[in-house]
Design a protein around this motif. Structure first.
Motif, PDB file in Angstrom:
ATOM      1  N   ASN A 167      44.895  32.436  60.462  1.00 22.22           N
ATOM      2  CA  ASN A 167      43.721  32.583  59.597  1.00 22.22           C
ATOM      3  C   ASN A 167      42.753  33.648  60.094  1.00 22.22           C
ATOM      4  OD1 ASN A 167      44.672  30.374  58.015  1.00 22.22           O
ATOM      5  ND2 ASN A 167      43.747  28.950  59.457  1.00 22.22           N
ATOM      6  N   CYS A 168      43.295  34.660  60.752  1.00 19.66           N
ATOM      7  CA  CYS A 168      42.459  35.709  61.318  1.00 19.66           C
ATOM      8  C   CYS A 168      43.092  37.074  61.034  1.00 19.66           C
ATOM      9  CB  CYS A 168      42.302  35.492  62.825  1.00 19.66           C
ATOM     10  SG  CYS A 168      40.963  36.423  63.567  1.00 19.66           S
ATOM     11  N   GLY A 169      43.657  37.209  59.833  1.00 18.92           N
ATOM     12  CA  GLY A 169      44.368  38.427  59.493  1.00 18.92           C
ATOM     13  C   GLY A 169      43.513  39.428  58.745  1.00 18.92           C
ATOM     14  N   VAL A 170      44.144  40.514  58.372  1.00 18.04           N
ATOM     15  CA  VAL A 170      43.543  41.535  57.519  1.00 18.04           C
ATOM     16  C   VAL A 170      44.608  41.949  56.507  1.00 18.04           C
ATOM     17  CG1 VAL A 170      42.376  43.760  57.382  1.00 18.04           C
ATOM     18  CG2 VAL A 170      42.210  42.406  59.488  1.00 18.04           C
ATOM     19  N   THR A 171      44.200  42.077  55.258  1.00 23.99           N
ATOM     20  CA  THR A 171      45.099  42.559  54.209  1.00 23.99           C
ATOM     21  C   THR A 171      44.351  43.551  53.335  1.00 23.99           C
ATOM     22  OG1 THR A 171      46.234  40.409  54.128  1.00 23.99           O
ATOM     23  CG2 THR A 171      46.600  41.916  52.280  1.00 23.99           C
ATOM     24  N   VAL A 172      45.004  44.667  53.008  1.00 22.62           N
ATOM     25  CA  VAL A 172      44.476  45.581  51.994  1.00 22.62           C
ATOM     26  C   VAL A 172      45.477  45.645  50.857  1.00 22.62           C
ATOM     27  CG1 VAL A 172      43.126  46.953  53.621  1.00 22.62           C
ATOM     28  CG2 VAL A 172      45.481  47.621  53.134  1.00 22.62           C
ATOM     29  N   PHE A 173      44.982  45.977  49.658  1.00 24.91           N
ATOM     30  CA  PHE A 173      45.907  46.084  48.530  1.00 24.91           C
ATOM     31  C   PHE A 173      45.485  47.198  47.591  1.00 24.91           C
ATOM     32  CE2 PHE A 173      42.848  44.023  45.780  1.00 24.91           C
ATOM     33  CZ  PHE A 173      43.243  44.330  44.489  1.00 24.91           C
ATOM     34  N   SER A 174      46.486  47.692  46.868  1.00 24.10           N
ATOM     35  CA  SER A 174      46.275  48.642  45.781  1.00 24.10           C
ATOM     36  C   SER A 174      47.126  48.189  44.602  1.00 24.10           C
ATOM     37  CB  SER A 174      46.691  50.061  46.187  1.00 24.10           C
ATOM     38  OG  SER A 174      45.826  50.572  47.172  1.00 24.10           O
ATOM     39  N   GLY A 175      46.595  48.398  43.405  1.00 21.95           N
ATOM     40  CA  GLY A 175      47.333  48.030  42.206  1.00 21.95           C
ATOM     41  C   GLY A 175      47.267  49.138  41.181  1.00 21.95           C
ATOM     42  N   PRO A 176      47.853  48.926  40.012  1.00 26.43           N
ATOM     43  CA  PRO A 176      47.810  49.926  38.954  1.00 26.43           C
ATOM     44  C   PRO A 176      46.383  50.133  38.460  1.00 26.43           C
ATOM     45  CG  PRO A 176      48.711  47.861  38.136  1.00 26.43           C
ATOM     46  CD  PRO A 176      48.594  47.706  39.615  1.00 26.43           C
ATOM     47  N   ALA A 177      46.173  51.248  37.771  1.00 26.79           N
ATOM     48  CA  ALA A 177      44.831  51.582  37.287  1.00 26.79           C
ATOM     49  C   ALA A 177      44.259  50.510  36.370  1.00 26.79           C
ATOM     50  CB  ALA A 177      44.864  52.928  36.570  1.00 26.79           C
ATOM     51  N   ASP A 178      45.135  49.775  35.674  1.00 22.20           N
ATOM     52  CA  ASP A 178      44.671  48.752  34.729  1.00 22.20           C
ATOM     53  C   ASP A 178      44.723  47.344  35.325  1.00 22.20           C
ATOM     54  OD1 ASP A 178      47.426  48.602  34.814  1.00 22.20           O
ATOM     55  OD2 ASP A 178      47.680  48.302  32.653  1.00 22.20           O
ATOM     56  N   THR A 179      44.625  47.255  36.649  1.00 21.54           N
ATOM     57  CA  THR A 179      44.587  45.942  37.295  1.00 21.54           C
ATOM     58  C   THR A 179      43.451  45.109  36.706  1.00 21.54           C
ATOM     59  OG1 THR A 179      45.473  46.802  39.375  1.00 21.54           O
ATOM     60  CG2 THR A 179      44.279  44.724  39.489  1.00 21.54           C
ATOM     61  N   THR A 180      43.751  43.877  36.362  1.00 18.75           N
ATOM     62  CA  THR A 180      42.752  43.014  35.734  1.00 18.75           C
ATOM     63  C   THR A 180      42.005  42.182  36.777  1.00 18.75           C
ATOM     64  OG1 THR A 180      44.261  41.142  35.445  1.00 18.75           O
ATOM     65  CG2 THR A 180      44.242  42.831  33.712  1.00 18.75           C
ATOM     66  N   ASP A 181      40.862  41.658  36.383  1.00 12.49           N
ATOM     67  CA  ASP A 181      40.114  40.782  37.276  1.00 12.49           C
ATOM     68  C   ASP A 181      40.924  39.530  37.604  1.00 12.49           C
ATOM     69  OD1 ASP A 181      37.974  42.494  37.401  1.00 12.49           O
ATOM     70  OD2 ASP A 181      36.812  41.458  35.843  1.00 12.49           O
ATOM     71  N   ALA A 182      41.680  39.043  36.644  1.00 14.24           N
ATOM     72  CA  ALA A 182      42.506  37.852  36.884  1.00 14.24           C
ATOM     73  C   ALA A 182      43.547  38.131  37.963  1.00 14.24           C
ATOM     74  CB  ALA A 182      43.183  37.408  35.588  1.00 14.24           C
ATOM     75  N   GLU A 183      44.140  39.325  37.935  1.00 12.62           N
ATOM     76  CA  GLU A 183      45.125  39.686  38.952  1.00 12.62           C
ATOM     77  C   GLU A 183      44.460  39.846  40.314  1.00 12.62           C
ATOM     78  OE1 GLU A 183      48.328  42.076  36.103  1.00 12.62           O
ATOM     79  OE2 GLU A 183      46.551  43.120  36.886  1.00 12.62           O
ATOM     80  N   ARG A 184      43.278  40.454  40.332  1.00  9.51           N
ATOM     81  CA  ARG A 184      42.543  40.573  41.604  1.00  9.51           C
ATOM     82  C   ARG A 184      42.220  39.190  42.165  1.00  9.51           C
ATOM     83  NH1 ARG A 184      40.197  45.050  38.832  1.00  9.51           N
ATOM     84  NH2 ARG A 184      40.511  47.006  40.012  1.00  9.51           N
ATOM     85  N   ASN A 185      41.792  38.305  41.285  1.00  6.40           N
ATOM     86  CA  ASN A 185      41.431  36.963  41.719  1.00  6.40           C
ATOM     87  C   ASN A 185      42.629  36.213  42.300  1.00  6.40           C
ATOM     88  OD1 ASN A 185      38.873  37.508  40.812  1.00  6.40           O
ATOM     89  ND2 ASN A 185      39.029  36.247  38.970  1.00  6.40           N
TER      90      ASN A 185
END
Length: 298
Positions: free
Chosen positions: A154-172
């Motif tokens: 429980n002490c990690g780091v994660t970064v992400f990238s998605g398509p230009a039309d990434t939705t708030d639901a997908e981010r959530n």
């Protein structure tokens, strides 16, 4: 760069992921993600499906009563979210195997979210390869992430990238997977390899430093078992001070270096040994290697 805010349920109840989350590749990173979420109750065993090449690789998942399989195609039919956790160099082979099964007509692909945790593989490449399996324009949503093994505690780091039309639901949804077990940021994809060099590989750079602290302590008479525990606590304490006080590490260093004292003598020895330069070069080398892995997986 923006840190994705934690999502809170309206009634204050704990976050629970109800979607079926499948893992193609059941190794250390997949375990770090799934097992941590299982411990927190965010995922339940009946909503976890893991696939691997051999029974040996999935025995730990079975011990937690998760569903397991030796056939990756099972995930295409059952999972709502598929996390790709195979080694980057193995990715093309897995894709080719799935293509053959799908083209043979024995598997029907569902519309799912595909999440890569594979170093080096670009989002464009990942999306194209997934599309070559699913075969339908827009049928699957693809995201690229870079986590580190600190998620296991429980002490990690994660970064992400998605398509230009990434939705708030997908981010959530991504937030609900990764934020409970570490820091979580959305970043430009062109920077992901650099972030991987910083924290994906960087956590590995900390172990030789802890070992070196322990070795130094043993040299001056402290028992190994005690020195290792103290060295790890020292590393943990330094990190917590930076995170909580929000001060520059140079200022923190200055605060513990008395004129003519023991700490500044040790700092001078570190500078003489080129530790700062070596760590900078290590991050750069890991970043470049991540780019090489991406090219090899095309």
């Amino acid at each position: 760069m923006s840190e994705v805010d934690a999502i809170q349920n309206g009634d204050g109840s704990p976050i629970v992921i109800n979607e079926v989350v499948g893992f193609i590749g059941a190794g250390n990173m997949a375990k770090a993600i799934a097992f941590s979420l299982l411990k927190k109750g965010i995922l339940t065993p009946e909503n976890v499906l893991a696939s691997a090449k051999t029974q040996t690789n999935i025995k730990d998942w079975e011990a937690l009563q998760c569903e397991t399989t030796l056939n990756n195609e099972d995930l295409l039919q059952k999972a709502d979210i598929i996390i790709w956790a195979v080694k980057p160099q193995m990715f093309p082979g897995v894709i080719n195997s799935l293509k053959k099964v799908v083209e043979g007509g024995s598997v029907t692909c569902r519309t799912v979210m595909h999440v890569s945790v594979m170093a080096g593989i670009t989002l464009t490449n990942f999306s194209a390869q997934i599309q070559s399996v699913t075969g339908e324009e827009g049928s699957s949503r693809c995201f690229r992430t870079m986590p580190n093994i600190g998620l296991e505690v429980n002490c990690g780091v994660t970064v992400f990238s998605g398509p230009a039309d990434t939705t708030d639901a997908e981010r959530n949804l991504l937030n609900n997977i990764f934020k409970p077990i570490g820091l979580f940021y959305e970043v430009p994809e062109g920077q992901i390899n650099a972030y991987g060099g910083l924290f994906g590989s960087g956590i590995g750079f900390m172990f030789p430093i802890i070992e070196a602290l322990s070795d130094g302590a043993v040299k001056v008479g402290i028992p190994r078992n005690i020195s290792l525990e103290i060295a790890a606590q020292v590393m943990k304490g330094a990190g917590e001070l930076i995170l909580q006080k929000k001060k520059h590490p140079g200022a923190m260093k200055d605060a513990v270096c008395s004129p003519g004292g023991t700490t500044i003598a040790g700092i001078a020895a570190l500078e003489n040994g080129g530790v700062r330069s070596a760590v900078i070069k290590a991050v750069e080398a890991a970043t470049l290697r991540g780019e090489e892995l991406g090219k090899a997986a095309k």
